[in-house]
Design a protein around this motif. Structure first.
Motif, PDB file in Angstrom:
ATOM      1  N   ILE A 178     -92.669  -1.932 -13.226  1.00  0.00           N
ATOM      2  CA  ILE A 178     -94.038  -1.591 -13.584  1.00  0.00           C
ATOM      3  C   ILE A 178     -94.874  -1.359 -12.332  1.00  0.00           C
ATOM      4  O   ILE A 178     -95.677  -0.425 -12.258  1.00  0.00           O
ATOM      5  CB  ILE A 178     -94.656  -2.705 -14.446  1.00  0.00           C
ATOM      6  CG1 ILE A 178     -93.856  -2.860 -15.758  1.00  0.00           C
ATOM      7  CG2 ILE A 178     -96.109  -2.402 -14.758  1.00  0.00           C
ATOM      8  CD1 ILE A 178     -93.853  -1.624 -16.615  1.00  0.00           C
ATOM      9  N   LEU A 181     -94.523   2.065 -10.755  1.00  0.00           N
ATOM     10  CA  LEU A 181     -95.163   3.178 -11.455  1.00  0.00           C
ATOM     11  C   LEU A 181     -96.581   3.404 -10.951  1.00  0.00           C
ATOM     12  O   LEU A 181     -97.120   4.496 -11.076  1.00  0.00           O
ATOM     13  CB  LEU A 181     -95.180   2.905 -12.962  1.00  0.00           C
ATOM     14  CG  LEU A 181     -93.804   2.838 -13.631  1.00  0.00           C
ATOM     15  CD1 LEU A 181     -93.957   2.468 -15.087  1.00  0.00           C
ATOM     16  CD2 LEU A 181     -93.056   4.137 -13.475  1.00  0.00           C
ATOM     17  N   THR A 195     -85.055   1.865 -11.116  1.00  0.00           N
ATOM     18  CA  THR A 195     -85.882   1.439 -12.247  1.00  0.00           C
ATOM     19  C   THR A 195     -85.536   2.159 -13.547  1.00  0.00           C
ATOM     20  O   THR A 195     -86.319   2.156 -14.487  1.00  0.00           O
ATOM     21  CB  THR A 195     -87.371   1.660 -11.920  1.00  0.00           C
ATOM     22  OG1 THR A 195     -87.587   3.039 -11.628  1.00  0.00           O
ATOM     23  CG2 THR A 195     -87.798   0.819 -10.738  1.00  0.00           C
ATOM     24  N   GLN A 197     -84.439   2.665 -17.094  1.00  0.00           N
ATOM     25  CA  GLN A 197     -84.490   1.713 -18.194  1.00  0.00           C
ATOM     26  C   GLN A 197     -83.360   1.952 -19.197  1.00  0.00           C
ATOM     27  O   GLN A 197     -82.701   2.993 -19.188  1.00  0.00           O
ATOM     28  CB  GLN A 197     -85.847   1.813 -18.884  1.00  0.00           C
ATOM     29  CG  GLN A 197     -87.003   1.474 -17.962  1.00  0.00           C
ATOM     30  CD  GLN A 197     -86.899   0.055 -17.425  1.00  0.00           C
ATOM     31  OE1 GLN A 197     -87.136  -0.906 -18.143  1.00  0.00           O
ATOM     32  NE2 GLN A 197     -86.547  -0.086 -16.153  1.00  0.00           N
ATOM     33  N   THR A 220     -92.396   9.934 -20.425  1.00  0.00           N
ATOM     34  CA  THR A 220     -91.269   9.167 -20.954  1.00  0.00           C
ATOM     35  C   THR A 220     -90.039   9.238 -20.065  1.00  0.00           C
ATOM     36  O   THR A 220     -89.016   8.626 -20.380  1.00  0.00           O
ATOM     37  CB  THR A 220     -90.899   9.656 -22.370  1.00  0.00           C
ATOM     38  OG1 THR A 220     -90.671  11.079 -22.329  1.00  0.00           O
ATOM     39  CG2 THR A 220     -92.018   9.362 -23.353  1.00  0.00           C
ATOM     40  N   ASN A 591     -94.057   5.704 -22.768  1.00  0.00           N
ATOM     41  CA  ASN A 591     -94.695   6.422 -21.667  1.00  0.00           C
ATOM     42  C   ASN A 591     -94.792   5.472 -20.473  1.00  0.00           C
ATOM     43  O   ASN A 591     -95.598   4.543 -20.463  1.00  0.00           O
ATOM     44  CB  ASN A 591     -96.093   6.894 -22.086  1.00  0.00           C
ATOM     45  CG  ASN A 591     -96.725   7.811 -21.047  1.00  0.00           C
ATOM     46  OD1 ASN A 591     -96.393   7.755 -19.877  1.00  0.00           O
ATOM     47  ND2 ASN A 591     -97.654   8.643 -21.496  1.00  0.00           N
ATOM     48  N   TYR A 592     -93.952   5.715 -19.475  1.00  0.00           N
ATOM     49  CA  TYR A 592     -93.929   4.856 -18.288  1.00  0.00           C
ATOM     50  C   TYR A 592     -94.921   5.322 -17.219  1.00  0.00           C
ATOM     51  O   TYR A 592     -95.189   4.594 -16.277  1.00  0.00           O
ATOM     52  CB  TYR A 592     -92.519   4.848 -17.675  1.00  0.00           C
ATOM     53  CG  TYR A 592     -91.450   4.330 -18.602  1.00  0.00           C
ATOM     54  CD1 TYR A 592     -91.339   2.972 -18.865  1.00  0.00           C
ATOM     55  CD2 TYR A 592     -90.547   5.196 -19.218  1.00  0.00           C
ATOM     56  CE1 TYR A 592     -90.352   2.491 -19.709  1.00  0.00           C
ATOM     57  CE2 TYR A 592     -89.563   4.722 -20.067  1.00  0.00           C
ATOM     58  CZ  TYR A 592     -89.468   3.371 -20.305  1.00  0.00           C
ATOM     59  OH  TYR A 592     -88.495   2.895 -21.149  1.00  0.00           O
ATOM     60  N   ARG A 593     -95.441   6.524 -17.333  1.00  0.00           N
ATOM     61  CA  ARG A 593     -96.247   7.115 -16.261  1.00  0.00           C
ATOM     62  C   ARG A 593     -97.744   7.066 -16.539  1.00  0.00           C
ATOM     63  O   ARG A 593     -98.530   6.595 -15.707  1.00  0.00           O
ATOM     64  CB  ARG A 593     -95.829   8.574 -16.040  1.00  0.00           C
ATOM     65  CG  ARG A 593     -96.667   9.295 -14.988  1.00  0.00           C
ATOM     66  CD  ARG A 593     -96.310  10.766 -14.908  1.00  0.00           C
ATOM     67  NE  ARG A 593     -96.665  11.486 -16.111  1.00  0.00           N
ATOM     68  CZ  ARG A 593     -95.968  12.498 -16.616  1.00  0.00           C
ATOM     69  NH1 ARG A 593     -94.867  12.895 -16.024  1.00  0.00           N
ATOM     70  NH2 ARG A 593     -96.355  13.105 -17.722  1.00  0.00           N
ATOM     71  N   SER A 618     -97.976   4.177 -24.217  1.00  0.00           N
ATOM     72  CA  SER A 618     -98.074   3.773 -22.811  1.00  0.00           C
ATOM     73  C   SER A 618     -97.852   2.270 -22.667  1.00  0.00           C
ATOM     74  O   SER A 618     -98.303   1.482 -23.507  1.00  0.00           O
ATOM     75  CB  SER A 618     -99.446   4.139 -22.240  1.00  0.00           C
ATOM     76  OG  SER A 618     -99.593   5.525 -22.134  1.00  0.00           O
ATOM     77  N   ARG A 620     -98.610   0.827 -19.574  1.00  0.00           N
ATOM     78  CA  ARG A 620     -99.382   0.468 -18.387  1.00  0.00           C
ATOM     79  C   ARG A 620    -100.874   0.576 -18.652  1.00  0.00           C
ATOM     80  O   ARG A 620    -101.322   1.459 -19.386  1.00  0.00           O
ATOM     81  CB  ARG A 620     -99.061   1.414 -17.213  1.00  0.00           C
ATOM     82  CG  ARG A 620     -97.673   1.350 -16.684  1.00  0.00           C
ATOM     83  CD  ARG A 620     -97.481   2.407 -15.605  1.00  0.00           C
ATOM     84  NE  ARG A 620     -98.443   2.270 -14.529  1.00  0.00           N
ATOM     85  CZ  ARG A 620     -99.229   3.256 -14.075  1.00  0.00           C
ATOM     86  NH1 ARG A 620     -99.160   4.453 -14.609  1.00  0.00           N
ATOM     87  NH2 ARG A 620    -100.078   3.043 -13.093  1.00  0.00           N
TER      88      ARG A 620
END
Length: 713
Positions: A178, A181, A195, A197, A220, A591-593, A618, A620
């Protein structure tokens, strides 16, 4: 043994607890062994390569094997020299085994063959990426490293059982994944291998049979998956090696390819060819966008690509009138059915220009057979026919050498020709497609040009064969003369030189392979093709890609909600229509970004036009809300951001008056697709247009940011 002074870990003061020797001593010792092994391997590989380079080249297979080994050693050296200890991504500890297993960018073994690092693509490395608390896959703990300039600046431990807590884990609330990112962006895609996943890893490791669609919204990790999958398949699937076609990676535009340029080399692969669609066709370099969307839609259909066959067949109709051919001895009649017979001589599938020699040879044989003068030697009669200007002129008109550009130009500028080749078009359609001869090519023309180029083949193949034949005949005559002179001077009746009289021996001394054409490196065939932003590919463009991968082995990455021209059908329906027979589907939903603060604003934008859009969730939050302002505030906002952030990149989207800099790009909504930035300044998004196209452009532009979004109106 615990080293007196750690040499690899460079943890900041706030992470002092993680610097406890009890936690990192095993790593320090292992890293030292890796460092010594890397140094020794670089020296050994360099010495072996240099020795091969100095050795005699040899001939034939021996020379080829030597060159291949030099290439292999050079590629391995390039990978080893690119990295140091940061080849190591992390480690995992299995239940019942106290010794950690280290996972890296490539495999590495010590002098005794004991593995020090296992390749991330090896089956044994799968738990490092795929293990979860629901399914630990036999692991008790996992550690991921964060590297900077060859030093570990942070690491993150996960524990899957009580056994993993036995003094070997530093547990905190900071996730290396995390946290990474939120790192500042750079002009190139960051290294994210450590990283990956579990949901992404499952897609990366899926087999290569048929077409695999990876569908997911912004952030994603679709591009991450696509790139890592290309590297994984080259490693794991022996059917995809370079000698079997290799892998082609197709991206949406050049800024995207620049952005991801370092990823594959960082994964240990430099053999994947990358390109955009326009690079598949020579005319693509200067092709513009089709001004009229109605014309673009007409050219995008598979039916227009199918019109290629009619366009070429128009020039393969045999003459319907008889021809009298004069020779040095008598006249020979070439009837209409003789022409028809000759025109059927090429094997099915032979390109038009390359079939020309087959038709010519068939005509000559028919004429020789039709001759009524049995006293004339066949070879003499054939030479006389080959010199006949009337015959050659008639043949050139009957089966001309064709070029793709000429035929497409004729389609758009000669109404009768277009009506003949595409009779389903209406008069209005033909009027829309009409353009003056010599008009610039557009992107919509490229699939037709590509299809015609494949159907026509090399226009210079015939000339090269004739030139080679003449050169070979001269070489054969010269060799005959040399052999005769050698044998005349040899008076030993038992001499082995007498073998030179054998035709087979003489022919073996000649190189009679016809020189190949200057092959286009992107012409294929490839063993596997990866397509990113595939939701924008038209039916006609899919034909370009399928032509380069006859096995239909594809990784197709995209988001139907990001299709500028709409995507109402399913992936299976669209791909089945264009020629795929096996289609599997995987969906990425996390959504990792993009931070939640931005997605809350972006989601309604796309759902207003596409209520069923797959908007990812998301994970984050940055605490930075989306801000709004006036267009006049653009430059002060950018100056303030630059003064506050020594690192990172920003982008102004939708304002061509802004001149980009090294850290602040200026791109259109189309050009920004696939990229990511710390700050996105969106200028007058309402001006992007109405309907699906405008909504998609706004949605895509908004979701490029990893931290801050400013909207100016």
């Amino acid at each position: 043994m615990t080293p007196a002074t750690p040499t690899t870990f460079d943890l900041p003061h706030r992470l002092a607890a993680k610097a406890d020797p009890a936690l990192i001593a095993v790593d320090e010792e292992h890293f030292a062994l890796i460092a010594r092994t890397l140094e020794r391997q670089v020296v050994n590989l360099s010495e072996r390569r240099d020795a091969l380079r100095k050795a005699p080249g040899g001939r034939g297979r021996q020379a080829m094997d030597r060159d291949l080994e030099i290439h292999r050693l050079t590629a391995r050296l390039r990978v080893l020299e690119r990295f140091g200890l940061d080849i190591c991504l992390g480690r995992m500890v299995a239940a019942g085994d106290p010794d950690p297993v280290y996972v890296g960018r490539l495999g590495l073994s010590d002098a005794d063959g004991e593995p020090l690092v296992i390749d991330w693509r090896a089956p044994a490395a799968e738990p490092f990426f795929a293990a979860s608390h629901g399914d630990p896959m036999g692991l008790v703990s996992r550690r991921r490293y964060r590297w900077s300039r060859g030093r570990v600046v942070d690491y993150w431990d996960e524990v899957f059982s009580l056994e993993g807590l036995a003094g070997r884990a530093a547990l905190d609330d900071q996730s290396a994944f995390i946290a990474s990112l939120g790192d500042a962006r750079s002009p190139r895609m960051r290294d994210v291998l450590a990283t990956i996943q579990a949901d992404q890893d499952a897609v990366i490791r899926a087999d290569s049979h048929g077409a695999l669609v990876v569908d997911g919204g912004p952030g994603t990790g679709k591009t991450v998956v696509a790139l890592h999958r290309a590297a994984y398949l080259l490693y794991a699937d022996p059917r995809l090696g370079a000698r079997r076609g290799g892998v082609l990676f197709v991206g949406p535009h050049q800024p995207y390819l620049d952005f991801v340029a370092d990823v594959l080399p960082n994964l240990g692969e430099d053999g994947v060819r990358t390109c955009t669609l326009r690079e598949l066709v020579p005319e693509g370099a200067h092709a513009g966008v089709e001004a009229d969307p109605r014309v673009a839609r007409l050219k995008a259909s598979v039916a227009m690509v199918d019109a290629v066959e009619s366009a070429v067949r128009f020039y393969e109709e045999p003459p319907t009138e008889d021809l009298t051919v004069e020779t040095d001895w008598s006249d020979i009649r070439l009837r209409a059915d003789d022409w028809a017979e000759a025109f059927e001589a090429p094997d099915p599938g032979t390109p038009h220009n390359e079939a020309r020699d087959d038709v010519w040879e068939a005509l000559l044989e028919i004429l020789v057979d039709n001759s009524e003068d049995d006293e004339v030697p066949a070879q003499a009669l054939r030479r006389s026919l080959e010199r006949n200007d009337d015959l050659r002129t008639t043949f050139r008109r009957a089966w001309p050498i064709l070029s793709a550009t000429d035929l497409v130009s004729d389609l758009w500028s000669v109404p009768a020709y277009l009506r003949h080749c595409a009779p389903w078009l209406t008069a209005d359609d033909r009027r829309l497609l009409r353009r003056p001869e010599g008009a610039p090519w557009t992107m919509s023309d490229l699939p037709l040009l590509d299809s015609l180029r494949a159907r026509l083949g090399d226009p210079e193949a015939s000339q090269r064969r004739r030139q080679h034949g003449a050169a070979l005949a001269a070489d054969r005559a010269y060799m005959d003369q040399v052999v005769d002179n050698i044998l005349a001077a040899d008076d030993d009746p038992e001499s082995g030189l007498k073998l030179l009289r054998r035709d087979s021996m003489r022919e073996s001394l000649l190189h009679d392979d016809v020189p190949d054409s200057t092959g286009e490196p992107l012409a294929g065939p490839f063993a596997h093709v990866v397509v990113d932003e595939a939701q924008e590919i038209t039916d006609a463009e899919w034909q370009m890609l399928l032509r380069r991968c006859p096995s239909r082995s594809f990784t197709i990455v995209g988001d139907r909600a990001q299709a500028r021209h709409g995507f109402t059908e399913s992936w299976q329906e669209r791909l089945g229509r264009v020629g795929f027979d096996t289609v599997r589907h995987a969906t990425l939903t996390i959504n990792y970004r993009t931070p939640e603060e931005i997605m809350v604003v972006a989601a309604p934008v796309i759902r207003a036009a596409l209520p069923g859009a797959n908007v990812p969730t998301s994970i984050r939050r940055t605490g930075i809300p989306v801000t709004y302002g006036a267009v006049a505030e653009r430059d002060p906002i950018i100056r303030a951001w630059l003064s506050e952030h020594a690192e990172g990149v920003a982008c102004v989207v939708g304002d061509p008056t802004f001149t980009g800099t090294e850290r602040v790009r200026s791109l259109s909504p189309v050009e920004v697709k696939g990229l990511e930035f710390d700050l996105v300044v969106l200028v007058e998004p309402a001006a992007f247009g109405a309907g699906i196209e405008g909504a998609v452009d706004r949605y895509v532009a908004m979701t490029r940011s990893t931290r801050e979004l400013v909207i100016l109106t």
